[in-house]
Motif scaffolding. Structure first.
Motif, mmCIF file in Angstrom:
data_model
loop_
_atom_site.group_PDB
_atom_site.id
_atom_site.type_symbol
_atom_site.label_atom_id
_atom_site.label_comp_id
_atom_site.label_asym_id
_atom_site.label_seq_id
_atom_site.Cartn_x
_atom_site.Cartn_y
_atom_site.Cartn_z
ATOM 1 N N PHE A 51 17.033 19.107 11.141
ATOM 2 C CA PHE A 51 16.254 18.980 12.368
ATOM 3 C C PHE A 51 14.762 19.013 12.064
ATOM 4 C CE2 PHE A 51 14.117 21.279 15.921
ATOM 5 C CZ PHE A 51 14.316 20.345 16.913
ATOM 6 N N ILE A 75 17.970 12.546 19.014
ATOM 7 C CA ILE A 75 18.569 12.816 17.712
ATOM 8 C C ILE A 75 19.832 11.996 17.502
ATOM 9 C CG2 ILE A 75 19.627 14.593 16.259
ATOM 10 C CD1 ILE A 75 18.003 16.658 17.977
ATOM 11 N N TYR A 77 23.019 12.231 15.688
ATOM 12 C CA TYR A 77 23.590 13.494 15.221
ATOM 13 C C TYR A 77 24.609 13.352 14.097
ATOM 14 C CZ TYR A 77 26.999 12.079 18.827
ATOM 15 O OH TYR A 77 27.897 11.379 19.596
ATOM 16 N N ASN A 202 21.755 23.248 12.353
ATOM 17 C CA ASN A 202 20.315 23.438 12.534
ATOM 18 C C ASN A 202 19.968 24.591 13.470
ATOM 19 O OD1 ASN A 202 19.065 21.030 11.060
ATOM 20 N ND2 ASN A 202 20.647 20.049 12.307
ATOM 21 N N MET A 206 16.336 25.272 15.628
ATOM 22 C CA MET A 206 16.285 24.707 16.978
ATOM 23 C C MET A 206 16.201 25.811 18.031
ATOM 24 S SD MET A 206 19.076 21.595 16.718
ATOM 25 C CE MET A 206 18.508 20.862 18.263
#
Length: 570
Positions: A51, A75, A77, A202, A206
Motif C-alpha cells: 500500500f 487500488i 487489489y 497492508n 492503512m
C-alpha cells in the motif's frame, strides 16, 4: 510466487499498469495484520501489493451539513488482474474503458479517521443479480450525506469513523480481452477474498483494522456477502486466489498454502440470493401450490397454465425436501428443520415481526381491512384475508396466519418469477440469458445449467450444456468433472457453515416480508445454518414489515447492531 496452471492467468505486467490513482507499487516492507498469519511480506507479488499511503486524492463532501475532507485511494487489489473487455447484461454489451475495473477497490476515509488503526472497515460489495460489479463510489466531490437517515449507509459509516470500501468484483456476464467468460463462479467470491487479503497484508500501513471487516451487500451482493463470510480461510479457494495473484498465497498445485487470513468480523446481508444450486427447488417448493395465470407470467408467448411451466414447477419442487432434510438443521427448540416444519418456522418469523410492529404502534390492519403496499412507486390497497389479530393497540397480538393466503398476498402486487427462476436458460421456452445460469460452466461457453432439472431438460443444441449436448444426465455429469460441483460449492454459504471454515462470528440478515425474489424457505435455511454454527456468536434475523426486495432501509438499526458487536470486541 509460483502459480497454479489455470487458463485465465495473465502476465504480471498487467498488475503494475496505472489505473487512476492505483496504490500498490510502494515500499517493500509492507506488513500483514493478521494475528494468525506471517507478519512480513513473503514473496514478490506481495511486494507488488504494498500500500502507498501517499497515493490518494481528497474529496470534500457534506455530512449532516458540515464539510468533511475524505481521502480516497483507488487500488487494484491483486498482482495478476484479469484484463477485461466487456460486460453483458439484459441483452446488451458494454465495452470497458478500464480493463481492471472489476478487481479494483476504492478506499475512502475521513481525514479525522486516517490515524485510527482500530476503526472498522465497512466493506461493500454490489453484484445485484450476481452480475459483475464495476467499482464505483457515491463518495464524490460535493456529495451530501446524512448520518441519521435510515437509508444512508455512507453517512452512518463516515459519522462512525469507519473506513468505507467499495469493492469491484468479476461475476456473470464479464468477458476478458482474450474472449473468455472470466467472471464465472467462484470469481466474485475469489475477488472479494483477494480484496480482504490486500487489506490484511497492508493493515499496518492503512487506516482502520483488518480484524474488524464488516462485509455488506444486497440481493446477489447479499449472497456474495454470505458466501465470503461463511468460508473464511478455506483452502478450497487457494488455486483461484493464486491465479489472480492474491496476497499471501504461496506454493503451487498440491502445495498451495496461505500466510494471510481472509475471514471477516461481521456480515450484514440484505435479501441474500444464496445457495443457488438449490434456489430453484426451494422457490418452487414454496410457490408451486399458489402459482396461476394471475401471478405467473407467460414464457415465449405461452400463458402459465397453457405451457410447460406447471409440470416443471412440480418436478423441481419435489427435489427440495430431500435436500433440506439432508442438512440436519435444528430449530430453536432443538427439533429438526424439515419440509414438515419449514412453513411453521416461517410463520413464527412473520408473527414475531408483526408483533414487533404492533408493539411499536404500527397500524397493522386486522382481518378484512386493507394493507397499503408500495412497490416500484405504485401503492396498492390489498385486502387482508390472511392475518387475524387479537386485542387492540400496542397490546394486540397475532391470533392466526393463513400461510397459503399470505403467499398469495405477497404475489398480488408483483408476479412471481417464471419457471425456471434461477437456472432459466435453455429450458421451458425461455429465449433469453436470464437468471444466474451464466455464472456457471466453462469460461469457453456463455452459460451452463447448474441444477438437476434444468440440466436434464436443456433444449438448446450446441450450447455445451445439458444432456442433449454432453450425453450425460446430471448425476453422471457431476461425477465426470469437478468444475461445476466446485463452482456450486464455492459460492454457497451453506457448504461452509458448520464446518472447520472460520465463519464470521457476527451476522445481520434481513429478508423483507413481501420479498418474493427468493423463497422464504431459502432464507430460513440460511438463518438456521448460521444459528446452528457453534462458532457464530450472534445472528440477528428479521423479515421487516411490508418490505420488498431491497436493502439499506434500516441503517440506524444496522449500525447500532454493528457498534454493539464492535464494542464487544473480537
Amino acid at each position: 510466487m509460483k502459480k497454479t496452471n489455470l487458463s485465465f492467468i495473465k502476465p504480471l505486467a498487467f498488475a503494475i499498469a496505472t489505473v487512476g490513482l492505483m496504490a500498490g507499487c510502494g515500499s517493500d516492507d509492507s506488513n500483514s495484520s493478521s494475528s494468525a498469519a506471517t507478519s512480513t511480506v513473503v514473496d514478490s507479488e506481495d511486494n507488488q501489493l504494498a500500500f502507498d499511503a501517499t497515493a490518494y486524492t481528497t474529496v470534500n463532501i457534506s455530512l449532516d451539513g458540515v464539510t468533511m475532507a475524505v481521502r480516497q485511494y483507488r487500488i487494484v487489489y491483486v498482482a495478476n488482474p484479469i484484463e477485461m473487455a466487456s460486460q453483458s447484461a439484459f441483452g446488451s454489451t458494454m465495452l470497458l474503458d478500464d480493463p481492471y475495473i472489476y478487481q479494483t477497490m476504492i478506499v475512502s476515509v475521513a481525514e479525522a479517521s486516517v490515524s485510527d488503526e482500530n476503526t472498522a472497515l465497512y466493506f461493500k460489495v454490489n453484484n445485484a443479480g450476481w452480475f459483475t460489479s464495476a467499482v464505483a463510489t457515491d463518495i464524490t466531490e460535493g456529495a451530501e450525506f446524512v448520518s441519521t437517515s435510515d437509508t444512508d449507509a455512507v453517512g452512518a459509516a463516515l459519522k462512525a469513523g469507519y473506513v468505507f470500501i467499495d469493492v469491484g468484483t468479476r461475476s456473470r456476464g464479464a468477458r476478458a480481452v482474450d474472449g473468455s467468460w472470466a467472471g464465472k463462479a467462484p470469481a466474485p467470491v475469489v475477488d472479494a477474498k483477494a480484496a480482504i487479503r490486500y487489506l490484511r497484508l497492508n493493515d499496518a500501513l492503512m487506516p482502520g483494522s483488518a480484524e474488524r471487516i464488516v462485509v455488506t451487500g444486497t440481493s446477489g451482493g447479499g449472497g456474495l456477502t454470505a458466501a465470503v463470510s461463511a468460508s473464511g480461510n478455506s483452502a478450497d479457494y487457494l488455486p483461484f486466489l493464486a491465479a489472480v495473484g492474491a496476497a499471501g498465497v504461496t506454493g503451487e498445485d498440491d502445495s498451495l498454502a496461505s500466510t494471510i487470513n481472509d475471514d471477516v468480523f461481521a456480515a450484514v446481508a440484505y435479501c441474500p440470493i444464496n445457495n443457488l444450486g438449490n434456489a430453484d427447488a426451494g422457490y418452487e417448493w414454496q410457490y408451486n401450490g399458489i402459482r396461476s395465470d394471475d401471478n405467473t407470467g407467460s414464457l415465449n408467448g405461452v400463458a402459465y397454465s397453457a405451457g410447460v411451466q406447471p409440470a416443471a414447477s412440480a418436478a423441481i419442487a419435489a427435489l427440495f425436501p430431500d435436500y433440506l432434510n439432508s442438512l440436519n438443521l435444528t430449530l430453536d427448540d432443538s427439533s429438526a428443520l424439515t419440509d414438515a416444519t419449514m412453513n411453521s418456522a416461517i410463520v413464527e418469523q412473520l408473527k414475531e415481526e408483526l408483533e414487533r410492529q404492533l408493539a411499536a404502534g404500527t397500524d397493522v390492519p386486522d382481518y378484512g381491512e386493507d394493507f397499503s403496499v408500495t412497490l416500484r412507486g405504485t401503492t396498492y390497497a390489498i385486502a387482508n384475508d390472511w392475518l387475524t389479530l387479537s386485542g387492540s393497540g400496542t397490546s394486540a397480538t397475532v391470533a392466526d396466519i393463513d400461510f397459503e393466503k399470505f403467499l398469495k398476498f405477497v404475489t398480488t402486487p408483483i408476479a412471481l418469477k417464471t419457471v425456471v427462476a434461477f437456472d432459466a436458460v435453455g429450458v421451458t421456452g425461455n429465449p433469453n440469458i436470464s437468471g444466474e445460469t451464466n455464472l456457471f460452466g466453462s469460461d469457453s461457453y456463455e452459460y451452463a445449467n447448474f441444477t438437476q432439472w434444468s440440466w436434464n431438460n436443456n433444449e438448446v443444441l450446441g450450447d455445451g450444456s445439458g444432456t442433449d449436448d454432453t450425453g450425460l444426465a446430471w448425476s453422471d455429469y457431476l461425477a465426470s468433472t469437478s468444475e461445476l460441483a466446485t463452482q456450486l460449492k464455492l459460492i454457497n454459504p451453506i457448504a461452509y457453515l458448520n464446518t472447520d471454515a472460520d465463519s464470521a462470528p457476527y451476522w445481520y440478515v434481513r429478508h423483507g416480508m413481501i420479498d418474493r425474489d427468493t423463497a422464504y424457505a431459502m432464507q430460513l435455511t440460511l438463518y438456521y445454518a448460521i444459528k446452528n454454527d457453534k462458532s457464530v456468536r450472534d445472528v440477528s434475523f428479521k423479515m421487516p414489515y411490508l418490505t420488498p426486495h431491497s436493502g439499506n432501509y434500516d441503517v440506524q438499526e444496522a449500525f447500532s447492531w454493528i457498534k454493539t458487536k464492535l464494542d464487544a470486541g473480537i
